[in-house]
Design a protein around this motif. Structure first.
Motif, PDB file in Angstrom:
ATOM      1  N   ARG A 207     -28.013 -16.977   0.269  1.00  0.00           N
ATOM      2  CA  ARG A 207     -27.841 -17.885   1.400  1.00  0.00           C
ATOM      3  C   ARG A 207     -28.500 -17.423   2.697  1.00  0.00           C
ATOM      4  O   ARG A 207     -28.922 -18.255   3.496  1.00  0.00           O
TER       5      ARG A 207
ATOM      6  N   GLU B 189     -31.996 -22.217   0.599  1.00  0.00           N
ATOM      7  CA  GLU B 189     -31.232 -23.016  -0.351  1.00  0.00           C
ATOM      8  C   GLU B 189     -32.045 -24.092  -1.061  1.00  0.00           C
ATOM      9  O   GLU B 189     -31.483 -25.034  -1.609  1.00  0.00           O
TER      10      GLU B 189
ATOM     11  N   GLN C 196     -25.342 -23.123  -6.350  1.00  0.00           N
ATOM     12  CA  GLN C 196     -25.549 -22.943  -4.914  1.00  0.00           C
ATOM     13  C   GLN C 196     -24.313 -23.382  -4.132  1.00  0.00           C
ATOM     14  O   GLN C 196     -23.878 -22.717  -3.203  1.00  0.00           O
ATOM     15  N   GLN C 197     -23.743 -24.510  -4.537  1.00  0.00           N
ATOM     16  CA  GLN C 197     -22.544 -24.987  -3.845  1.00  0.00           C
ATOM     17  C   GLN C 197     -21.436 -23.944  -3.959  1.00  0.00           C
ATOM     18  O   GLN C 197     -20.715 -23.668  -3.002  1.00  0.00           O
TER      19      GLN C 197
ATOM     20  N   ARG D 168     -21.592 -20.834  -1.689  1.00  0.00           N
ATOM     21  CA  ARG D 168     -21.333 -21.087  -0.257  1.00  0.00           C
ATOM     22  C   ARG D 168     -19.865 -20.879   0.089  1.00  0.00           C
ATOM     23  O   ARG D 168     -19.502 -20.750   1.239  1.00  0.00           O
ATOM     24  N   SER D 169     -19.007 -20.893  -0.916  1.00  0.00           N
ATOM     25  CA  SER D 169     -17.575 -20.806  -0.650  1.00  0.00           C
ATOM     26  C   SER D 169     -17.174 -19.362  -0.381  1.00  0.00           C
ATOM     27  O   SER D 169     -17.670 -18.440  -1.042  1.00  0.00           O
TER      28      SER D 169
END
Ligand SMILES: Cc1cc2nc3c(=O)[nH]c(=O)nc-3n(C[C@H](O)[C@H](O)[C@H](O)COP(=O)(O)OP(=O)(O)OC[C@H]3O[C@@H](n4cnc5c(N)ncnc54)[C@H](O)[C@@H]3O)c2cc1C
Ligand code: FES
Ligand code: FES
Ligand SMILES: [Fe+2]
Lengths: 356, 418
Positions: B28, B337, B381-382, B385-386
């Motif tokens: 990221r 990203e 990718q999602q 991000r967490s």
């Protein structure tokens, strides 16, 4: 029309009745027209696709006889059609183009000739047509297509300009629908309609690109003598079995070289008009001055940098006319084929139109 | 975002746990992305394209990676060269289109004109003292291996590209890719960091559940998939595939097609792996019916049943070379990203579309597979991000080669950060 199932069809027989009645005149291209004929009494036509007939035309107080291919197909026996190119100064072709109208009668003789798929059956064909030489090949293609024979046909149709391709729309329609038929247009000159496909005289590379398996095909060629000679050369050199090569000449061995050549003026010594389409300006330019230089002198500003044919900055599209270009690598053969010129190193050889 | 302490990249590298996916910032953070461009893409051999894109003198393609832009051009001598796409006058970008054909390379700004060898041959109004010979285009290292173009933008390029060439040249020779043509090129932007794109490519753990089209021809046991010890059916399948592979590979090798796996994925600058893989079904091609999609085979090949020669190169490519066609994939990082995946399908240059091959049939398996992979990469990718994401374990049975990728990556950063 009512067709009685019991009555045998009556066939047209020029030995007993040689008249044909014109039913329609269709425009194919700028200088090619199709004439559709009916036989008296609705009699039907029997012939082999690709054959021609001799037609007698009354014109200029006498009777002229000329051969024309029955470009129609025997699978549609109610009519025959010929497709004729207007030859400048030609007696019969001009008479047909200018005078013949629906309702007029014409005399025709028995269909003749062996230039036919019916005489040389094969599973795969290569047809090479140039100009109005497309007529016999079109007749054969229409017949194979109508009969759904499944014959694998590659049809190469050559003309000077896209606009001059005879039967273009019909060929495209057949090729789009009939999976066994493949079409390749070839253009040898420059026209209004751009063309990014095959260009120039038939070469081995071109034929190999269009039909890599040409050696497996029965080859039929019809067009000007030079074209047919070029194809013959290519095939012979490629080791093609010439027993499977067939050609039709429209000139009956007329010796083209016998025509008196006119001595052309040297185009380099004349002054030509160079028209720029976007600005609408016209510049006079003699054959020894680069167009860019003449334009600059006349106050027409064009992009340029090296003025040596190197950088390509002056590259422009030539819409019409001839130039002599001596460049230094600033333009690729492909671009030249597509009609581009470098104005800094091009001298006119005719009136020229430039898209600028 | 609130201001925060600069990333301690050396520490993140030092803390990477072998056998585990990377920490979130690697997927990221802008700082790491910039480092990736500088170190990974700036100093290693990158797969850039194929010679078949440049069939004639004057043909060029442009390749942009971050701020770097290069132009690859075929010269009048037939040789392919690469240059920085930067004019030596005031630095304007020289080539603006993605691909095309030129006589010379001419700067659109003041028309400085360069020979296709990079030499400056025309610069107007520069005065008597100007020396054009000091203002040629800056070259970029280029190696064509069997028609695959690799470039390296560093002043000194890693020498171990020679090992890749030595292994690959004989494997690619029968395909004669220099005499192929690009039947189709498709660009797909994946919504994920380039390393997630690459990691996804390096395993077939996800194949059975996601790639029904590819699964027709591509056996999941082919690349690093080992069934669990208690999965008896799987064990039997794997054994059967293995037996088939042993026989087939012996046959190929005997017929002069080098096939055994050569694996140098980490521990060196130029990492790669290649192996000729037995395909399922008819065994000819990665098509839905597993048969050749192109009637005219590549090179002078006469036998379509050559399986799929696979090739992976670090950091950014994967390929499949089959008897009838080849597919090459090139991953280009766009931002932290987003990643461009450029797929090219190659067939014999004389193959005629609609006659020898049907474009849809040729491309349908990989178009579908690429779309599926793009969706998976996006999910990954999602997830990273967490704040709940933490590096997870790679499967020792099926993800050993993903670990090889991550290991190579970390090694390379370490080597350059000292
Ligand atoms: C077997 C065969 C089939 C034919 N099929 C067709 C056909 O389907 N469609 C068609 O349009 N024509 C066809 N022709 C050509 C046609 O017979 C005439 O020759 C043509 O129409 C010219 O006739 P004309 O009376 O207009 O010219 P003419 O008055 O005979 O000739 C005038 C001048 O034109 C020159 N000339 C004649 N013919 C040509 C030519 N073809 N090209 C260039 N210059 C020429 C002559 O040398 C002469 O200098 C065919 C010829 C043959 C032998
Ligand atoms: S001005 Fe440079 S090629 Fe014409
Ligand atoms: S910046 Fe390229 S010529 Fe001026
Ligand atoms: Fe996948």
């Amino acid at each position: 029309m009512s067709v009685s199932a019991s009555a045998a069809p009556a066939w047209w027989d020029p030995d007993t009745d040689d008249l044909l009645i014109c039913r329609a005149v269709l425009t194919e291209t700028e200088d090619v027209k199709t004439f559709v004929f009916e036989a008296p009494g609705g009699r039907r036509f029997a012939y082999a696709p690709g054959q021609f007939a001799n037609f007698e035309v009354e014109c200029g107080g006498g009777i002229e006889t000329r051969s024309y291919t029955l470009a129609s197909t025997p699978t549609r026996p109610d009519r025959v059609a010929i497709t004729v190119k207007r030859i400048p100064g030609g007696i019969v072709s001009n008479h047909l183009h200018d005078r013949l109208k629906p309702g007029d009668a014409l005399k025709a003789q028995l269909p003749l000739g062996d230039f036919s798929t019916a005489r040389h059956p094969a599973a795969k064909y290569l047809f090479l047509a140039a100009g109005v030489g497309a007529t016999p090949l079109m007749s054969m293609l229409r017949a194979e297509d109508d009969l759904a024979s499944g014959a694998d046909i590659v049809f190469v149709n050559v003309a000077r300009r896209m606009e001059d391709l005879v039967f273009r729309r019909e060929l495209e329609t057949i090729a789009a629908r009939n999976r066994a038929v493949r079409l390749a247009h070839v253009v040898t000159g420059e026209g209004a309609e751009p063309w990014a496909g095959h260009r120039g005289r038939p070469t081995r590379a071109m034929i190999e690109a269009i039909a890599p398996d040409f050696r497996d095909r029965e080859v039929f060629v019809c067009g000007p003598d030079g074209f047919m000679a070029a194809v013959r050369g290519v095939l012979a050199e490629a080791g093609f079995d010439m027993g499977r090569h067939h050609e039709e000449s429209f000139t009956f061995g007329a010796d083209a070289s016998a025509e008196t050549p006119t001595v052309p003026e040297d185009p380099a010594e004349k002054t030509w008009r160079v028209t720029f389409t976007r600005s609408g300006k016209v510049v006079l330019c003699d054959g020894t001055t680069p167009i860019l230089t003449a334009a600059r002198k006349a106050g027409v500003v064009l992009p340029s940098s090296c003025t040596k044919g190197l950088c390509g900055t002056c590259k422009s599209k030539k819409l019409d006319g001839e130039v002599e270009m001596k460049h230094a690598g600033g333009i690729r053969p492909r671009e030249i084929e597509a009609g581009q010129v470098l104005l800094c190193c091009s001298r006119p050889r005719s009136d020229v139109t430039i898209e600028r | 975002m609130l201001s925060r302490a600069p990333l301690d990249i050396p520490r993140l590298i030092a803390e990477r746990r072998p056998g585990y996916s990377l920490a979130a910032p690697f997927y990221r953070a802008r700082e790491i992305f910039d480092l990736d461009l500088e170190v990974i893409f700036g100093r290693h051999w990158i797969f850039a394209g194929v010679e078949a894109e440049l069939p004639e003198p004057g043909d060029y393609t442009r390749l942009d990676i971050g701020h770097l832009s290069i132009v690859i051009v075929r010269g009048d001598d037939g040789a392919v060269r690469a240059f920085h796409n930067v004019c030596r006058h005031r630095g304007a970008r020289l080539v603006t289109q993605e691909a095309g054909c030129v006589g010379k390379l001419v700067c659109p700004y003041h028309q400085w004109t360069y020979e296709l060898t990079g030499e400056l041959i025309h610069a107007s109004h520069m005065g008597e003292d100007f020396d054009p010979s000091c203002h040629g285009l800056k070259p970029v290292h280029l190696r064509s291996i069997g028609g695959l173009i690799f470039v390296c933008m560093a002043a000194e390029a890693p020498a171990d590209i020679d090992d890749l060439a030595a292994v690959l040249e004989p494997r690619l020779a029968p395909f004669d890719l220099r005499n192929a043509k690009v039947a189709k090129q498709v660009d797909l932007v994946e919504e994920g960091n380039w390393k997630l794109t690459m990691e996804n490519n390096r395993e077939c753990y996800h194949c059975a559940g996601n790639h029904p089209e590819l699964g027709q021809s591509f056996n999941k046991y082919a690349v690093g998939f080992v069934p669990d010890a208690d999965d008896h059916a799987g064990q039997a399948e794997a054994a059967a595939y293995e037996a088939q592979v042993t026989a087939q590979v012996a046959d190929w090798e005997a017929r002069g097609f080098p096939s055994v796996a050569v694996e140098h994925l980490s521990g060196r600058a130029t990492g790669f792996r290649t192996e000729r893989i037995v395909l399922d079904g008819a065994g000819e091609s990665q098509t839905l019916d597993t048969k050749a999609a192109c009637r005219k085979l590549l090179g002078g090949l006469t036998d379509a049943k050559l399986g799929g020669l696979h090739l992976w190169t670090q950091p950014n490519s994967w390929h499949h070379f089959m008897g009838d066609h080849a597919v090459t994939f090139c991953a280009i990082p766009l931002d932290p990203e987003h990643t461009l995946v450029r797929t090219r399908w190659l067939v014999h240059k004389d193959a005629v579309e609609g006659v020898d091959y049907d474009l849809d049939r040729l491309t349908e398996v990989w178009n579908a597979t690429n779309a599926q992979d793009a969706a998976l990469v996006e999910l990954a990718q999602q997830g990273v991000r967490s704040p709940a994401y933490e590096p997870g374990p790679y499967s020792p049975l099926t993800e050993g080669l993903v670990d090889q990728f991550a290991t190579w990556y970390v090694e390379r950063l370490r080597a350059h950060l000292g």
